[in-house]
Design a protein around this motif. Structure first.
Motif, PDB file in Angstrom:
ATOM      1  N   PRO A 113     -17.335  27.974  18.630  1.00 17.41           N
ATOM      2  CA  PRO A 113     -17.444  26.530  18.823  1.00 17.41           C
ATOM      3  C   PRO A 113     -17.255  25.784  17.493  1.00 17.41           C
ATOM      4  O   PRO A 113     -17.600  26.299  16.434  1.00 17.41           O
ATOM      5  CB  PRO A 113     -18.861  26.338  19.363  1.00 17.41           C
ATOM      6  N   THR A 114     -16.714  24.570  17.586  1.00 21.89           N
ATOM      7  CA  THR A 114     -16.453  23.768  16.384  1.00 21.89           C
ATOM      8  C   THR A 114     -17.259  22.483  16.322  1.00 21.89           C
ATOM      9  O   THR A 114     -17.259  21.815  15.298  1.00 21.89           O
ATOM     10  CB  THR A 114     -14.961  23.396  16.300  1.00 21.89           C
ATOM     11  N   ILE A 133     -19.438  21.856  13.473  1.00 22.65           N
ATOM     12  CA  ILE A 133     -20.011  23.163  13.150  1.00 22.65           C
ATOM     13  C   ILE A 133     -19.139  23.815  12.082  1.00 22.65           C
ATOM     14  O   ILE A 133     -17.955  24.055  12.294  1.00 22.65           O
ATOM     15  CB  ILE A 133     -20.099  24.070  14.394  1.00 22.65           C
ATOM     16  N   HIS A 134     -19.733  24.083  10.922  1.00 30.17           N
ATOM     17  CA  HIS A 134     -19.011  24.698   9.812  1.00 30.17           C
ATOM     18  C   HIS A 134     -19.110  26.220   9.836  1.00 30.17           C
ATOM     19  O   HIS A 134     -18.229  26.907   9.330  1.00 30.17           O
ATOM     20  CB  HIS A 134     -19.545  24.188   8.470  1.00 30.17           C
ATOM     21  N   ASP A 152     -24.534  26.096  10.591  1.00 28.70           N
ATOM     22  CA  ASP A 152     -24.545  24.970   9.665  1.00 28.70           C
ATOM     23  C   ASP A 152     -23.644  23.907  10.266  1.00 28.70           C
ATOM     24  O   ASP A 152     -22.493  24.195  10.621  1.00 28.70           O
ATOM     25  CB  ASP A 152     -24.030  25.412   8.287  1.00 28.70           C
ATOM     26  N   ALA A 153     -24.166  22.693  10.426  1.00 26.43           N
ATOM     27  CA  ALA A 153     -23.401  21.613  11.043  1.00 26.43           C
ATOM     28  C   ALA A 153     -23.688  20.314  10.316  1.00 26.43           C
ATOM     29  O   ALA A 153     -24.732  20.159   9.669  1.00 26.43           O
ATOM     30  CB  ALA A 153     -23.780  21.488  12.516  1.00 26.43           C
ATOM     31  N   SER A 154     -22.762  19.378  10.419  1.00 26.61           N
ATOM     32  CA  SER A 154     -22.976  18.078   9.776  1.00 26.61           C
ATOM     33  C   SER A 154     -22.349  16.966  10.595  1.00 26.61           C
ATOM     34  O   SER A 154     -21.468  17.187  11.424  1.00 26.61           O
ATOM     35  CB  SER A 154     -22.401  18.069   8.357  1.00 26.61           C
ATOM     36  N   ARG A 179     -27.043  16.774   7.632  1.00 26.18           N
ATOM     37  CA  ARG A 179     -26.635  18.181   7.591  1.00 26.18           C
ATOM     38  C   ARG A 179     -27.771  18.995   8.206  1.00 26.18           C
ATOM     39  O   ARG A 179     -28.928  18.810   7.850  1.00 26.18           O
ATOM     40  CB  ARG A 179     -26.380  18.630   6.161  1.00 26.18           C
ATOM     41  N   ILE A 180     -27.415  19.869   9.112  1.00 27.19           N
ATOM     42  CA  ILE A 180     -28.439  20.678   9.775  1.00 27.19           C
ATOM     43  C   ILE A 180     -28.070  22.147   9.636  1.00 27.19           C
ATOM     44  O   ILE A 180     -27.007  22.574  10.077  1.00 27.19           O
ATOM     45  CB  ILE A 180     -28.555  20.316  11.268  1.00 27.19           C
TER      46      ILE A 180
END
Length: 188
Positions: A113-114, A133-134, A152-154, A179-180
């Motif tokens: 997933p992105t 989603i990084h 890691d997502a932002s 940023r999460i």
């Protein structure tokens, strides 16, 4: 007869493709943010307490996220800023003690997933928000042997849209970067 032999194989595939519910590990999950300070610098901080669940289907790369963030746990690394941010002039945690993000995991590319497309609820207002989603990885937890995933997502949002415009008249920009990094363990 052939169709009867296919039933166990189909059941095995269906069992592998089932979505799994993960509980967010609050000891390894800290939403962090950065906000402008009159164009001079950025204030950075994090939220130290949060709870929630993630439902994720590794076979499809899809699922959902439901996270609740405790606004009283805001931490700028400066006690005076923490007190101001939780007080009546900003978050007013007596009235609005938490923020939530709920969304759908998707945008699958090459099986991963992105993005998470959802809604952020803050200060009694709900607005659309998309997180990119990084990184995402799942594996067996080394200690408890249950499946766990980390990501890691932002994303960003305009705090003025949530009626949190403090400092705007002094030239503060209203955009906030979020940023999460999250880790979540499969429920037993």
């Amino acid at each position: 007869m052939k169709s009867l032999r296919l039933v166990p194989a189909l059941l095995a595939v269906a069992a592998q493709a089932a979505p799994v519910t993960y509980e967010i590990d609050p000891a390894h999950t800290y939403p962090s943010f950065e906000a402008d300070h009159m164009g001079m610098s950025y204030w950075r901080g994090k939220l130290n307490k949060n709870t929630g669940t993630i439902v994720y289907d590794k076979a499809t790369g899809e699922g959902s996220v439901d996270v609740k963030m405790d606004l009283a746990s805001i931490d700028f690394g400066l006690d005076a800023m923490n007190t101001w941010a939780t007080g009546k002039d900003f978050f007013n945690v007596e009235t609005n003690p938490s923020a939530t993000f709920k969304g759908r995991i998707g945008g699958v590319k090459a099986g991963v997933p992105t993005q998470v497309v959802g809604e952020l609820t803050l200060n009694g207002k709900t607005r659309p928000m998309t997180l990119t989603i990084h990184q995402l990885k799942c594996m067996p937890h080394p200690a408890n042997k249950r499946d766990f995933c980390g990501a890691d997502a932002s994303g960003s949002f305009n705090r003025d849209e949530f009626d949190l415009g403090a400092g705007k008249h002094w030239g503060f920009k209203m955009d906030v970067g979020l940023r999460i990094q999250v880790e979540a363990v499969a429920k037993e």
